[in-house]
Design a protein around this motif. Structure first.
Motif, mmCIF file in Angstrom:
data_model
loop_
_atom_site.group_PDB
_atom_site.id
_atom_site.type_symbol
_atom_site.label_atom_id
_atom_site.label_comp_id
_atom_site.label_asym_id
_atom_site.label_seq_id
_atom_site.Cartn_x
_atom_site.Cartn_y
_atom_site.Cartn_z
ATOM 1 N N VAL A 668 0.775 -1.170 0.055
ATOM 2 C CA VAL A 668 -0.084 -0.070 0.189
ATOM 3 C C VAL A 668 0.917 1.156 0.076
ATOM 4 C CG1 VAL A 668 -2.001 -1.253 1.157
ATOM 5 C CG2 VAL A 668 -0.201 0.232 2.427
ATOM 6 N N HIS A 669 0.288 2.286 -0.359
ATOM 7 C CA HIS A 669 0.903 3.663 -0.489
ATOM 8 C C HIS A 669 1.792 3.959 0.734
ATOM 9 C CE1 HIS A 669 2.001 7.761 -0.783
ATOM 10 N NE2 HIS A 669 1.274 8.013 0.063
ATOM 11 N N GLU A 670 1.003 3.498 2.052
ATOM 12 C CA GLU A 670 1.697 3.987 3.189
ATOM 13 C C GLU A 670 2.769 3.194 4.013
ATOM 14 O OE1 GLU A 670 -2.233 5.548 2.524
ATOM 15 O OE2 GLU A 670 -1.501 3.711 2.626
ATOM 16 N N PHE A 671 2.916 2.124 3.182
ATOM 17 C CA PHE A 671 3.927 1.122 3.854
ATOM 18 C C PHE A 671 4.804 0.551 2.718
ATOM 19 C CE2 PHE A 671 4.895 -3.275 5.406
ATOM 20 C CZ PHE A 671 5.422 -2.781 6.390
ATOM 21 N N THR A 672 6.056 0.512 2.866
ATOM 22 C CA THR A 672 6.883 -0.294 2.111
ATOM 23 C C THR A 672 8.087 -0.831 2.715
ATOM 24 O OG1 THR A 672 6.980 1.720 0.466
ATOM 25 C CG2 THR A 672 8.910 0.239 0.096
ATOM 26 N N ILE A 754 7.245 4.087 6.316
ATOM 27 C CA ILE A 754 5.991 4.167 6.947
ATOM 28 C C ILE A 754 5.563 5.656 6.374
ATOM 29 C CG2 ILE A 754 4.336 4.042 8.747
ATOM 30 C CD1 ILE A 754 6.224 2.177 10.009
ATOM 31 N N LYS A 755 4.484 5.814 6.092
ATOM 32 C CA LYS A 755 4.039 7.198 5.851
ATOM 33 C C LYS A 755 2.510 7.350 6.507
ATOM 34 C CE LYS A 755 6.332 7.152 1.337
ATOM 35 N NZ LYS A 755 5.853 7.468 -0.373
ATOM 36 N N PRO A 756 2.667 7.778 7.626
ATOM 37 C CA PRO A 756 1.283 7.740 8.640
ATOM 38 C C PRO A 756 0.281 8.850 8.206
ATOM 39 C CG PRO A 756 3.068 8.529 9.886
ATOM 40 C CD PRO A 756 3.757 7.977 8.461
ATOM 41 N N THR A 757 1.129 9.979 7.516
ATOM 42 C CA THR A 757 0.056 11.165 7.059
ATOM 43 C C THR A 757 0.651 11.381 5.700
ATOM 44 O OG1 THR A 757 1.551 12.679 8.237
ATOM 45 C CG2 THR A 757 -0.180 11.839 9.633
ATOM 46 N N MET A 760 4.408 13.221 6.391
ATOM 47 C CA MET A 760 5.520 12.666 7.360
ATOM 48 C C MET A 760 5.715 11.358 6.924
ATOM 49 S SD MET A 760 5.508 11.510 11.371
ATOM 50 C CE MET A 760 5.384 13.191 12.054
ATOM 51 N N ASN A 761 7.289 11.173 6.592
ATOM 52 C CA ASN A 761 7.900 9.844 6.404
ATOM 53 C C ASN A 761 8.573 9.247 7.572
ATOM 54 O OD1 ASN A 761 6.553 9.825 3.878
ATOM 55 N ND2 ASN A 761 8.461 10.679 2.927
ATOM 56 N N LEU A 762 8.435 8.056 7.706
ATOM 57 C CA LEU A 762 9.348 7.377 9.074
ATOM 58 C C LEU A 762 10.416 6.187 8.261
ATOM 59 C CD1 LEU A 762 6.746 7.374 11.851
ATOM 60 C CD2 LEU A 762 8.911 9.099 11.511
ATOM 61 N N SER A 763 11.558 5.900 8.501
ATOM 62 C CA SER A 763 11.984 4.664 8.171
ATOM 63 C C SER A 763 12.762 3.956 9.150
ATOM 64 C CB SER A 763 12.834 5.022 6.865
ATOM 65 O OG SER A 763 13.885 5.775 7.263
ATOM 66 N N VAL A 764 12.823 2.917 9.030
ATOM 67 C CA VAL A 764 13.702 2.156 10.040
ATOM 68 C C VAL A 764 14.509 1.317 9.267
ATOM 69 C CG1 VAL A 764 13.816 0.732 12.246
ATOM 70 C CG2 VAL A 764 12.129 2.471 12.004
ATOM 71 N N ASP A 765 15.748 0.871 9.245
ATOM 72 C CA ASP A 765 16.452 -0.135 8.800
ATOM 73 C C ASP A 765 17.625 -0.808 9.529
ATOM 74 O OD1 ASP A 765 16.053 0.214 5.594
ATOM 75 O OD2 ASP A 765 16.148 2.388 6.149
ATOM 76 N N TYR A 766 17.487 -2.042 9.577
ATOM 77 C CA TYR A 766 18.482 -2.864 10.182
ATOM 78 C C TYR A 766 19.713 -3.100 9.247
ATOM 79 C CZ TYR A 766 20.753 -7.038 11.936
ATOM 80 O OH TYR A 766 21.740 -7.753 12.559
ATOM 81 N N PHE A 767 20.997 -2.798 9.889
ATOM 82 C CA PHE A 767 22.067 -3.261 8.899
ATOM 83 C C PHE A 767 22.902 -4.391 9.628
ATOM 84 C CE2 PHE A 767 23.759 0.187 11.469
ATOM 85 C CZ PHE A 767 24.846 -0.131 12.185
ATOM 86 N N TYR A 768 23.523 -5.098 8.583
ATOM 87 C CA TYR A 768 24.456 -6.371 9.434
ATOM 88 C C TYR A 768 25.822 -6.248 8.355
ATOM 89 C CZ TYR A 768 26.230 -10.782 10.101
ATOM 90 O OH TYR A 768 27.031 -12.001 10.440
ATOM 91 N N ILE A 769 26.726 -6.319 8.862
ATOM 92 C CA ILE A 769 28.018 -6.341 8.102
ATOM 93 C C ILE A 769 28.909 -7.295 8.804
ATOM 94 C CG2 ILE A 769 30.268 -5.311 6.935
ATOM 95 C CD1 ILE A 769 28.458 -2.694 7.392
ATOM 96 N N LYS A 770 29.335 -8.382 8.234
ATOM 97 C CA LYS A 770 30.306 -9.352 8.581
ATOM 98 C C LYS A 770 31.451 -9.348 7.496
ATOM 99 C CE LYS A 770 30.101 -13.725 7.907
ATOM 100 N NZ LYS A 770 29.755 -15.185 7.760
ATOM 101 N N LYS A 771 32.853 -9.180 8.339
ATOM 102 C CA LYS A 771 34.060 -9.389 7.529
ATOM 103 C C LYS A 771 35.049 -10.472 7.865
ATOM 104 C CE LYS A 771 35.593 -4.549 6.457
ATOM 105 N NZ LYS A 771 36.675 -3.524 6.885
ATOM 106 N N LEU A 835 13.490 10.467 10.015
ATOM 107 C CA LEU A 835 12.274 11.077 9.892
ATOM 108 C C LEU A 835 12.136 12.177 9.159
ATOM 109 C CD1 LEU A 835 9.558 12.189 11.467
ATOM 110 C CD2 LEU A 835 10.971 13.495 13.024
ATOM 111 N N ASP A 836 11.256 12.413 8.648
ATOM 112 C CA ASP A 836 11.002 13.566 7.460
ATOM 113 C C ASP A 836 9.589 14.073 7.416
ATOM 114 O OD1 ASP A 836 10.622 15.172 5.403
ATOM 115 O OD2 ASP A 836 11.207 13.595 3.854
ATOM 116 N N ALA A 837 9.309 15.265 8.075
ATOM 117 C CA ALA A 837 8.113 16.093 8.066
ATOM 118 C C ALA A 837 8.061 17.412 7.461
ATOM 119 C CB ALA A 837 7.731 16.167 9.647
ATOM 120 N N ASN A 838 7.008 17.516 6.639
ATOM 121 C CA ASN A 838 6.690 18.839 6.141
ATOM 122 C C ASN A 838 5.812 19.276 6.580
ATOM 123 O OD1 ASN A 838 9.072 18.563 4.121
ATOM 124 N ND2 ASN A 838 8.063 16.717 3.790
#
Length: 1021
Positions: A668-672, A754-757, A760-771, A835-838
């Motif tokens: 949906v538009h509000e969730f990616t 997430i675009k609750p309105t 506003m845009n919110l994002s949460v990303d997990y990162f993992y790096i193994k050398k 966070l991105d709010a306008n």
């Protein structure tokens, strides 16, 4: 539908250029309109490219994006005839392309709103910039790569962050970070011609090749400038110091759309004054640390219990009569006294017998105390940048375009330094002045006027800092970079049209390092023997004498990068979600580096070496051939997959294939949902394969259980460890190993947008790096323990100069000899938040707009495992101290910018936060010790208890608040004022770092500078 397409176009333009979408129509007709580009791309979008069916829906065009600091939605790019289609980290030229990688996107307007004027400043403030970052101020505090600055994404140090300009590689800085790591200096980059900085925060080896393990920084230059624009800026701190001046001017002519060409020239100047420790308050301006719970660490200070911890050297020579045994061993036969009879402005202490420990304590002594921190230490070096750029873009015809650019940039970094002690030992250990004495008679047979005991036929042992020699260090770096790109498109009867580009980039980096005021062993000995140097009153020494014993040391180093690349892309077929796009390409490049030693070791004649000048060097050259591809498949409207890969072959004899897969799912538009998985690699640096580097790290024998017997041999009169057995800098002599192999890496990112309105845009990303096959120097702890147990030879550990109070006791380790090896494993993971709010305020406040951007990075784990040892845990501690200049790994870094605009006025407030961390470092003390406060690192004399135990276990968190006010008079003129560190927060005490004195320059630089102001004006015509 046409209105929707128009809104999408306006939003995309605003995101790329940093101007409000509502003002795009006006800007597009203004003669100063500027456009951005990164990788060379098609002149215009393919006529057959379909309209996007999966681009992110646009918020209202009235809600402008001013502070586009963190990308919280998949990037969708559109183009005009004067723009390039670009997404950093991709070869795809389709304007409907969306990237699954988390990318921080900084526009020039973002940076101006936050008062950021240099590339180094912009990158140091990134939330993802972690341990091992190289701040500019470190040049004044012992950095190997003095004069340079670079970020360390994910805390994987500077060699795992790839820095580009317009998608093309840049030459390495000629000196290696920590003497080991190749990296690109950001100090030379002219910011006034940069349109955007893209920071890709996942593995990018599949697109760019080696070194992009932690991510990519891509500086994107402005494509078109018309008319004149300029800026003048000046400022200083509230203390009246740290002066700052900046000027730039740009003039451009020609319209790509109307004239078929554009040419602009640019010049930029910036100067920042040097800042000394004595210009800041307690405790940063003194070695007397009673006020923070420590002791007086000034040389020859008398402690509260009446004892003196050890003999220290000052600018006033101190001497005592000694007898000389057949083996050269010295035995005091009298007390210390200042040469010349007084301390010449320093604090004089006449202490009784027993105040000193060891043999010195047998006599009454008269010594001079000097605050060497306040007299000599530097916080920030002086820095001057000058650059000039010419840029041309021309349309060959309606299908092809050529771009050419040349930049010359110079950066002069300068600082003064602490004088050299006469009791020095060469870094190779083959010459030592530990037992230097003033003879009874000179070489001509006359009594020595520098020896007050000559009439008694007694030689004099001397302790002295060469304070009359003007010790300075400067790095003059010149960057020459030229780049040309030919790009275009050709029609096709199937799929979409062909797009292609070919580019060539050449860059040379030429560095001259000049050191003054550093004596040469043999020349000092000659001056002692013939009496030409006046130790009694050094102010009477002539320039000729000073220049003889301390000739200017000059090191010329250079590096180069030459690269040719071609890419071809095409839409193959139509899928339900859009075009199936394929891009292929190839690259060949040549990399060279030559950094000869400024102080080469000559075993046949070691007296020719400089005293206390590090003899590191690195050399190498290699060819790299690469082939790469990328396939982007919008399977359906809600689901897009991307597959890419690259094979790199190195003339050194190894090759690597790096694959990557990315997925975007928008039910949906509000969730990616988005995620990437990739394999990458880092090639051994030139230093890791062919170098010799002596680096210095903090080490405290009083806190080392293996040194217990050693410490008992070096006690004060009060029975505590003397200064010789407490914190000092131990040398790690690391030699390159031609057999080390590339590190390999596995990267994963996964997150949600997430675009609750609508605003506003919110994002949460997990990162993992193994050398794996992690390249690291051998650990020194085992060698040191073996040395104390008498189980090593000088080929493994070189003893330091003797303890003057206990000359017959075991010497502390001076230099540990190591090499680079593969075998360790590194793993780090964490979260990125954005966070991105306008917001357009309602009703009567509708003229006020509020723009809010925030980003944060949290480190869950940062672990390194060496074969046969416990895993070392660094997150939230000072570690990995050996490889990061003890900058540490704070768990949290965050920034939040808020802008309010009202008609011609804008006001921006930016808050920065770095969490506190423990002062333990398991690469110092071994796995499983991070919670043991008794092992907290202590690096400064006086910054621990008298028994050597640490004062503190943790460094506090640091907050910083900056404000910028801007007033737009008209379309030609605007003025602004910046206030940095508005609340005047102080830098938290860090007693374990060594990048700065009692503070950590990686995180607390704004706190040591204090509140500062800048004022400036912009003009464009």
């Amino acid at each position: 539908m046409p209105g929707r397409i128009s809104r999408l176009f306006l939003l995309a333009f605003s995101a790329m250029s940093g101007v409000s979408a509502a003002s795009v129509h006006a800007a597009s007709t203004h003669k100063h309109a500027a456009h951005s580009h990164a990788l060379p791309l098609a002149v215009r979008p393919s006529p057959k490219t379909s309209t996007s069916t999966n681009a992110a829906p646009a918020p209202s065009v009235t809600k402008a994006r001013i502070l586009a600091q963190a990308q919280t939605a998949p990037v969708a790019v559109t183009a005009t005839q004067s723009e390039n289609v670009v997404v950093t980290g991709s070869l795809i030229r389709d304007p409907n392309f969306r990237s699954a990688s988390p990318i921080t996107h900084l526009t020039s307007k973002d940076l101006r709103a936050r008062g950021i004027t240099t590339a180094a400043q912009a990158l140091q403030q990134l939330a993802a910039n972690g341990s091992g970052t190289l701040p500019p101020s470190f040049s004044a505090n012992g950095a190997f790569a003095a004069g340079a600055s670079a970020p360390s994404l994910r805390g994987l140090t500077t060699d795992s962050t790839l820095t580009l300009m317009d998608g093309q590689r840049l030459a390495y800085y000629p000196l290696s970070d920590d003497g080991a790591r190749n990296f690109v200096d950001s100090n030379w980059i002219p910011m006034s011609i940069m349109q955007t900085i893209d920071v890709q925060q996942d593995g990018a080896s599949a697109t760019y090749g080696a070194d992009a393990v932690a991510g990519v920084v891509n500086f994107i230059t402005r494509k078109e400038i018309r008319g004149f624009e300029g800026n003048a800026e000046g400022g200083l701190s509230e203390h009246g110091d740290s002066g700052h001046q900046r000027l730039y001017a740009t003039f451009g002519h020609g319209s790509l759309a109307q004239d078929g060409y554009n040419f602009y020239i640019n010049a930029e100047y910036q100067n920042d004054d040097m800042l000394y420790n004595r210009q800041r308050g307690y405790p940063y301006n003194t070695g007397n640390l009673y006020g923070i719970g420590g002791f007086n660490g000034n040389p020859n200070a008398v402690q509260s219990n009446g004892s003196v911890l050890g003999i220290g050297a000052t600018r006033v020579a101190t001497v005592r009569p000694v007898s000389v045994a057949a083996n050269g061993q010295l035995t005091p036969i009298g007390g210390l006294q200042p040469l010349g009879g007084n301390c010449a402005g320093l604090v004089q202490h006449n202490v009784p017998a027993g105040a000193f420990g060891g043999t010195t304590g047998r006599f009454a002594n008269s010594v001079c105390e000097q605050n060497t921190v306040g007299d000599y230490r530097v916080i920030n070096p002086a820095d001057r940048r000058i650059s000039a750029t010419g840029h041309f873009t021309g349309n060959i015809n309606d299908r092809n375009q050529v771009t050419a650019m040349f930049t010359y940039s110079q950066n002069l970094n300068y600082n003064t330094g602490s004088p050299v002690s006469i009791r020095s030992q060469s870094r190779s250990g083959d010459i030592s002045f530990a037992n230097i004495t003033l003879p009874v008679r000179l070489s001509n047979g006359e009594l020595n006027p520098n020896n007050p005991f000559a009439n008694q036929n007694q030689v004099a042992q001397i302790y002295y800092l060469f304070g009359d020699l003007n010790r300075t260090s400067s790095q003059f770096n010149q960057a020459f970079r030229g780049a040309t790109t030919f790009s275009g498109w050709a029609p096709s009867k199937w799929g979409s049209d062909w797009t292609y580009d070919a580019s060539f980039t050449g860059m040379a980096d030429v560095l001259q390092v000049v050191n003054t005021g550093i004596p040469v062993f043999g020349r000092v000995q000659q001056a002692i023997n013939d009496g030409s140097y006046n130790f009694v009153d050094p102010s009477k020494n002539s320039s000729a004498v000073r220049n003889f014993i301390a000739p200017t040391a000059i090191q010329n180093a250079h590096s180069a990068e030459y690269s040719a690349q071609a890419t071809l892309s095409k839409g193959l077929m139509r899928l339900p979600g859009g075009n199936l796009d394929l891009a292929i390409g190839g690259n060949i490049r040549r990399e060279t580096l030559n950094a000869p030693s400024a102080n080469p070791d000559n075993p046949a004649n070691p007296s020719t070496q400089y005293m206390n000048l590090n003899p590191f060097y690195a050399q190498g050259a290699r060819w790299v051939q690469s082939g790469f591809f990328e396939l982007n498949a919008p399977i359906v409207k809600q689901l897009t997959t991307n597959v890419s890969g690259r094979y790199d072959h190195y003339s050194a004899g190894y090759g690597r294939f790096s694959p990557k897969v990315g997925v975007i799912f928008s039910p949906v538009h509000e969730f990616t949902l988005r995620g990437t998985f990739s394999k990458g690699f880092r090639v051994p640096s030139f230093a890791e394969t062919n170098s010799r580097t002596i680096g210095f790290v903090s080490y405290n024998p009083a806190n080392d259980p293996s040194a217990a017997a050693f410490v008992q041999q070096h006690l004060t009169a009060a029975g505590k460890p003397n200064t010789y057995a407490q914190a000092y800098s131990i040398g790690l002599n690391t030699v390159g190993n031609p057999n080390v192999r590339p590190e390999t890496a596995t990267n994963f990112t996964g997150g949600t947008i997430i675009k609750p309105t609508s605003w506003m845009n919110l994002s949460v990303d997990y990162f993992y790096i193994k050398k794996s096959n992690y390249i690291a120097a051998q650990t020194q702890s085992d060698a040191i323990a073996a040395y104390y147990a008498g189980q090593t030879t000088t080929s493994q550990v070189v003893p330091d100069i003797a303890d003057p109070d206990n000359p017959n006791a075991q010497r502390r380790p001076g230099i540990v000899n190591l090499t680079y090896v593969n075998g360790a494993r590194l793993m780090t993971d964490g979260l990125d938040l954005a966070l991105d709010a306008n917001v357009a305020l309602p009703g009567a406040l509708s003229d006020i707009k509020w723009y809010s951007k925030g980003s944060a990075s949290y480190v869950f784990r940062y672990n390194v495992t060496y074969p046969g040892q416990l895993t070392q845990h660094y997150a939230g501690t000072l570690g990995p101290a050996n490889t990061t200049s003890a900058s540490g790994t704070p768990k949290w870094r965050a920034n939040w910018a808020n802008t309010l605009t009202y008609k011609k006025i804008s006001w921006t407030t930016t808050v920065y936060y770095t969490s506190g961390y423990k002062l333990t470092a398991e690469d110092y003390t071994g796995g499983g010790t991070r919670n043991d406060c008794s092992l907290a690192a202590t690096n400064f004399s006086g910054a621990y208890n008298m028994d050597g135990s640490p004062l503190r276990c943790k460094t506090k968190a640091f907050w910083d608040i900056d404000m910028t006010f801007n007033y737009q008079f008209n379309r030609h003129w605007s003025v602004y004022a910046n206030v940095y560190n508005v609340a005047n927060f102080k830098a938290p005490l860090d007693l374990g770092t060594y990048g700065g004195y009692l503070y950590n320059p990686a995180w607390g630089a704004a706190g040591i500078l204090g509140r500062a102001f800048r004022f400036g004006a912009f003009a464009n015509f």
